[in-house]
Design a protein around this motif. Structure first.
Motif, PDB file in Angstrom:
ATOM      1  N   SER A  86       0.833  -1.212   0.000  1.00  0.00           N
ATOM      2  CA  SER A  86       0.000   0.000   0.000  1.00  0.00           C
ATOM      3  C   SER A  86       0.869   1.264   0.000  1.00  0.00           C
ATOM      4  CB  SER A  86      -0.976  -0.005   1.176  1.00  0.00           C
ATOM      5  OG  SER A  86      -0.289  -0.003   2.402  1.00  0.00           O
ATOM      6  N   ASP A 108      -8.680  10.788   1.349  1.00  0.00           N
ATOM      7  CA  ASP A 108     -10.058  10.332   1.581  1.00  0.00           C
ATOM      8  C   ASP A 108     -10.714   9.855   0.287  1.00  0.00           C
ATOM      9  OD1 ASP A 108     -10.021  10.890   4.326  1.00  0.00           O
ATOM     10  OD2 ASP A 108     -10.593  12.980   3.990  1.00  0.00           O
ATOM     11  N   SER A 110     -10.749   7.519  -3.075  1.00  0.00           N
ATOM     12  CA  SER A 110     -10.189   6.267  -3.579  1.00  0.00           C
ATOM     13  C   SER A 110      -9.354   6.538  -4.815  1.00  0.00           C
ATOM     14  CB  SER A 110     -11.294   5.276  -3.930  1.00  0.00           C
ATOM     15  OG  SER A 110     -11.909   4.811  -2.765  1.00  0.00           O
ATOM     16  N   GLU A 113     -10.610   1.874  -8.738  1.00  0.00           N
ATOM     17  CA  GLU A 113     -11.614   0.863  -8.427  1.00  0.00           C
ATOM     18  C   GLU A 113     -10.934  -0.462  -8.137  1.00  0.00           C
ATOM     19  OE1 GLU A 113     -14.942   0.343 -10.988  1.00  0.00           O
ATOM     20  OE2 GLU A 113     -14.991   2.476 -11.478  1.00  0.00           O
ATOM     21  N   GLU A 115      -9.101  -1.259  -5.763  1.00  0.00           N
ATOM     22  CA  GLU A 115      -7.775  -1.140  -5.159  1.00  0.00           C
ATOM     23  C   GLU A 115      -7.754  -1.795  -3.784  1.00  0.00           C
ATOM     24  OE1 GLU A 115      -7.604   2.965  -2.680  1.00  0.00           O
ATOM     25  OE2 GLU A 115      -7.777   3.201  -4.827  1.00  0.00           O
ATOM     26  N   LYS A 117      -7.784  -2.113  -0.084  1.00  0.00           N
ATOM     27  CA  LYS A 117      -8.513  -1.264   0.864  1.00  0.00           C
ATOM     28  C   LYS A 117      -7.682  -0.911   2.097  1.00  0.00           C
ATOM     29  CE  LYS A 117     -12.149  -0.997  -1.589  1.00  0.00           C
ATOM     30  NZ  LYS A 117     -12.355   0.180  -2.357  1.00  0.00           N
ATOM     31  N   ASP A 119      -5.475   1.265   4.628  1.00  0.00           N
ATOM     32  CA  ASP A 119      -5.644   2.630   5.113  1.00  0.00           C
ATOM     33  C   ASP A 119      -4.581   3.530   4.482  1.00  0.00           C
ATOM     34  OD1 ASP A 119      -5.827   4.996   6.514  1.00  0.00           O
ATOM     35  OD2 ASP A 119      -5.695   4.073   8.494  1.00  0.00           O
ATOM     36  N   GLU A 166      -4.183   6.496 -13.153  1.00  0.00           N
ATOM     37  CA  GLU A 166      -4.913   6.405 -11.875  1.00  0.00           C
ATOM     38  C   GLU A 166      -4.751   7.690 -11.078  1.00  0.00           C
ATOM     39  OE1 GLU A 166      -4.576   1.557 -11.231  1.00  0.00           O
ATOM     40  OE2 GLU A 166      -3.201   2.884 -10.162  1.00  0.00           O
ATOM     41  N   TRP A 170      -7.640  10.151  -9.838  1.00  0.00           N
ATOM     42  CA  TRP A 170      -7.667  10.416  -8.389  1.00  0.00           C
ATOM     43  C   TRP A 170      -7.800  11.916  -8.138  1.00  0.00           C
ATOM     44  CZ3 TRP A 170      -2.668  10.407  -5.116  1.00  0.00           C
ATOM     45  CH2 TRP A 170      -2.958  10.370  -3.748  1.00  0.00           C
TER      46      TRP A 170
END
Length: 173
Positions: A86, A108, A110, A113, A115, A117, A119, A166, A170
């Protein structure tokens, strides 16, 4: 002064060798210091890790194309290898945004799609712990040094520019 680094009798000599090896570049020295601190290494231990990464970096580093010294690339490679997926993905996306302060509120949103999850704030904290990003103390923002972005873009194989696309979606979202 309390430090998490293991001290040795030859620290002054090793510090001089490390500084010379890294070309006395502040960014490389800061990232090396963060790595040493996190892993509680001696300066000599870090130099050994750094030299072990050197051959790997030479396989992709091209001085004709790169706008940064080889020592920055080796320091980056040494650190990048320690990141979880991550944190790696976040850095690969951040490599394409402006180096100007980035509001933490962007995390905050994403990135892609389907991706992972994980933190994103934990990923940011990991990047900060290795001095790959710098967080502001007076507001919720952070920045990525231009050289960190450049090395990340060039080293991470992404021939279809997936991370760039991406990152654009984003920012747009």
């Amino acid at each position: 002064t309390h430090t998490k680094r293991r001290r040795m009798d030859d620290d002054n000599t090793q510090a001089r060798i490390l500084a010379e090896t890294l070309g006395c570049l502040a960014l490389a020295l800061e990232q090396a210091g963060a790595y040493i601190f996190l892993h509680r290494l001696t300066l000599k231990d870090y130099l050994e890790k750094w030299h072990n990464q050197r051959d790997s970096v030479l396989s992709w580093y091209d001085p004709r194309l790169m706008q940064y010294p080889k020592s920055v690339a080796v320091t980056w490679q040494t650190t990048f290898g320690e990141l979880d997926e991550s944190a790696r993905q976040l850095l690969q996306h951040l490599a394409w945004v402006s180096p100007a302060p980035i509001p933490e509120s962007l995390l905050d949103v994403s990135i892609a799609e389907g991706e992972n999850k994980a933190d994103p704030f934990m990923a940011l904290a990991k990047l900060e712990s290795y001095s790959l990003v710098t967080r502001a103390t007076d507001n919720p923002s952070f920045s990525v040094h231009r050289l960190v972005q450049e090395v990340t873009r060039r080293q991470c194989e992404d021939p279809d520019y997936t991370r760039l696309n991406e990152a654009l979606r984003w920012i747009d979202a």
